[in-house]
Scaffold this motif. Sequence first.
Motif, mmCIF file in Angstrom:
data_model
loop_
_atom_site.group_PDB
_atom_site.id
_atom_site.type_symbol
_atom_site.label_atom_id
_atom_site.label_comp_id
_atom_site.label_asym_id
_atom_site.label_seq_id
_atom_site.Cartn_x
_atom_site.Cartn_y
_atom_site.Cartn_z
ATOM 1 N N ALA A 177 -3.172 -3.911 12.260
ATOM 2 C CA ALA A 177 -2.672 -2.931 13.227
ATOM 3 C C ALA A 177 -1.454 -2.166 12.709
ATOM 4 C CB ALA A 177 -2.329 -3.625 14.545
ATOM 5 N N ARG A 178 -0.698 -2.764 11.793
ATOM 6 C CA ARG A 178 0.495 -2.105 11.257
ATOM 7 C C ARG A 178 0.164 -1.008 10.246
ATOM 8 N NH1 ARG A 178 2.069 -7.574 10.708
ATOM 9 N NH2 ARG A 178 3.364 -8.180 12.460
ATOM 10 N N ILE A 179 -1.051 -1.021 9.734
ATOM 11 C CA ILE A 179 -1.435 -0.020 8.735
ATOM 12 C C ILE A 179 -1.693 1.304 9.441
ATOM 13 C CG2 ILE A 179 -3.139 0.603 6.978
ATOM 14 C CD1 ILE A 179 -3.633 -2.431 6.632
ATOM 15 N N GLN A 180 -1.109 2.358 8.905
ATOM 16 C CA GLN A 180 -1.298 3.682 9.492
ATOM 17 C C GLN A 180 -2.773 4.061 9.483
ATOM 18 O OE1 GLN A 180 1.056 5.683 10.888
ATOM 19 N NE2 GLN A 180 2.504 4.010 10.603
ATOM 20 N N GLU A 181 -3.223 4.676 10.567
ATOM 21 C CA GLU A 181 -4.627 5.074 10.703
ATOM 22 C C GLU A 181 -5.097 5.931 9.531
ATOM 23 O OE1 GLU A 181 -8.418 5.389 12.133
ATOM 24 O OE2 GLU A 181 -6.858 4.130 12.986
ATOM 25 N N CYS A 182 -4.275 6.895 9.117
ATOM 26 C CA CYS A 182 -4.684 7.781 8.020
ATOM 27 C C CYS A 182 -4.841 7.002 6.712
ATOM 28 C CB CYS A 182 -3.716 8.944 7.863
ATOM 29 S SG CYS A 182 -2.018 8.463 7.502
ATOM 30 N N GLU A 183 -4.018 5.990 6.511
ATOM 31 C CA GLU A 183 -4.124 5.157 5.305
ATOM 32 C C GLU A 183 -5.360 4.268 5.378
ATOM 33 O OE1 GLU A 183 -3.107 3.938 1.557
ATOM 34 O OE2 GLU A 183 -2.183 5.543 2.710
ATOM 35 N N TRP A 184 -5.574 3.624 6.523
ATOM 36 C CA TRP A 184 -6.711 2.726 6.713
ATOM 37 C C TRP A 184 -8.032 3.449 6.454
ATOM 38 C CZ3 TRP A 184 -7.154 -2.350 6.969
ATOM 39 C CH2 TRP A 184 -8.298 -2.925 7.508
ATOM 40 N N GLN A 185 -8.123 4.690 6.923
ATOM 41 C CA GLN A 185 -9.357 5.466 6.761
ATOM 42 C C GLN A 185 -9.658 5.783 5.294
ATOM 43 O OE1 GLN A 185 -11.548 5.815 9.113
ATOM 44 N NE2 GLN A 185 -10.156 4.836 10.552
ATOM 45 N N LYS A 186 -8.654 5.792 4.449
ATOM 46 C CA LYS A 186 -8.845 6.061 3.014
ATOM 47 C C LYS A 186 -9.400 4.846 2.274
ATOM 48 C CE LYS A 186 -4.933 9.246 2.722
ATOM 49 N NZ LYS A 186 -3.584 9.423 2.131
ATOM 50 N N TRP A 187 -9.211 3.670 2.845
ATOM 51 C CA TRP A 187 -9.629 2.443 2.169
ATOM 52 C C TRP A 187 -11.145 2.276 2.233
ATOM 53 C CZ3 TRP A 187 -5.945 -2.130 3.748
ATOM 54 C CH2 TRP A 187 -4.650 -1.835 3.336
ATOM 55 N N SER A 188 -11.712 1.810 1.156
ATOM 56 C CA SER A 188 -13.138 1.477 1.138
ATOM 57 C C SER A 188 -13.378 0.218 1.960
ATOM 58 C CB SER A 188 -13.611 1.239 -0.297
ATOM 59 O OG SER A 188 -13.022 0.048 -0.813
ATOM 60 N N HIS A 189 -14.619 -0.007 2.309
ATOM 61 C CA HIS A 189 -14.996 -1.225 3.023
ATOM 62 C C HIS A 189 -14.581 -2.448 2.216
ATOM 63 C CE1 HIS A 189 -17.749 -4.432 4.419
ATOM 64 N NE2 HIS A 189 -17.527 -3.885 5.604
ATOM 65 N N GLU A 190 -14.806 -2.417 0.899
ATOM 66 C CA GLU A 190 -14.460 -3.549 0.031
ATOM 67 C C GLU A 190 -12.961 -3.818 0.047
ATOM 68 O OE1 GLU A 190 -16.437 -0.942 -0.992
ATOM 69 O OE2 GLU A 190 -18.297 -2.066 -0.741
ATOM 70 N N ARG A 191 -12.155 -2.755 0.047
ATOM 71 C CA ARG A 191 -10.690 -2.911 0.077
ATOM 72 C C ARG A 191 -10.244 -3.528 1.395
ATOM 73 N NH1 ARG A 191 -6.382 -4.660 -0.187
ATOM 74 N NH2 ARG A 191 -4.448 -3.516 -0.251
ATOM 75 N N ARG A 192 -10.860 -3.120 2.482
ATOM 76 C CA ARG A 192 -10.521 -3.684 3.788
ATOM 77 C C ARG A 192 -10.886 -5.165 3.844
ATOM 78 N NH1 ARG A 192 -12.664 1.076 7.880
ATOM 79 N NH2 ARG A 192 -11.413 2.734 6.970
ATOM 80 N N VAL A 193 -12.060 -5.515 3.326
ATOM 81 C CA VAL A 193 -12.492 -6.918 3.292
ATOM 82 C C VAL A 193 -11.519 -7.740 2.450
ATOM 83 C CG1 VAL A 193 -14.289 -8.493 2.470
ATOM 84 C CG2 VAL A 193 -14.922 -6.420 3.734
#
Length: 118
Positions: free
Chosen positions: A78-94
């Motif tokens: 939740a602390r990650i900025q929305e614009c930053e989170w959207q740039k991350w790949s699915h693999e990076r999020r996992v």
Amino acid sequence: MKPLFVINTKTELLALHRVFIEAKFSLDPNDFDIGPSSIVSALYDSIFQALKKDGQNWDKWLENQRPRILKAVKLGVARIQECEWQKWSHERRVEYVSDYASPLTLSSAEIEMLISKK
């Protein structure tokens, strides 16, 4: 190569374990990079594996920590900025949520629930 650091007693190992629990899974951290750090996760995995060698049921203890760990990971995401989170790949999020939760292994459903928060 000579070790840079040695744990001499079980008491020292338990103290280090407690430090890592507080650092990784604090609900109000001062440093937001500690929880999801792959280096910190690898270090804590080593500590946790060493604890498991003493014969106590550390896997059960870890499973009992699941709600606290999931809450900490959810807050971290939740602390990650929305614009930053959207740039991350699915693999990076996992990778992010898996490192954050380590040494707890998350189910696929838990991972998807955590990474789809935004």
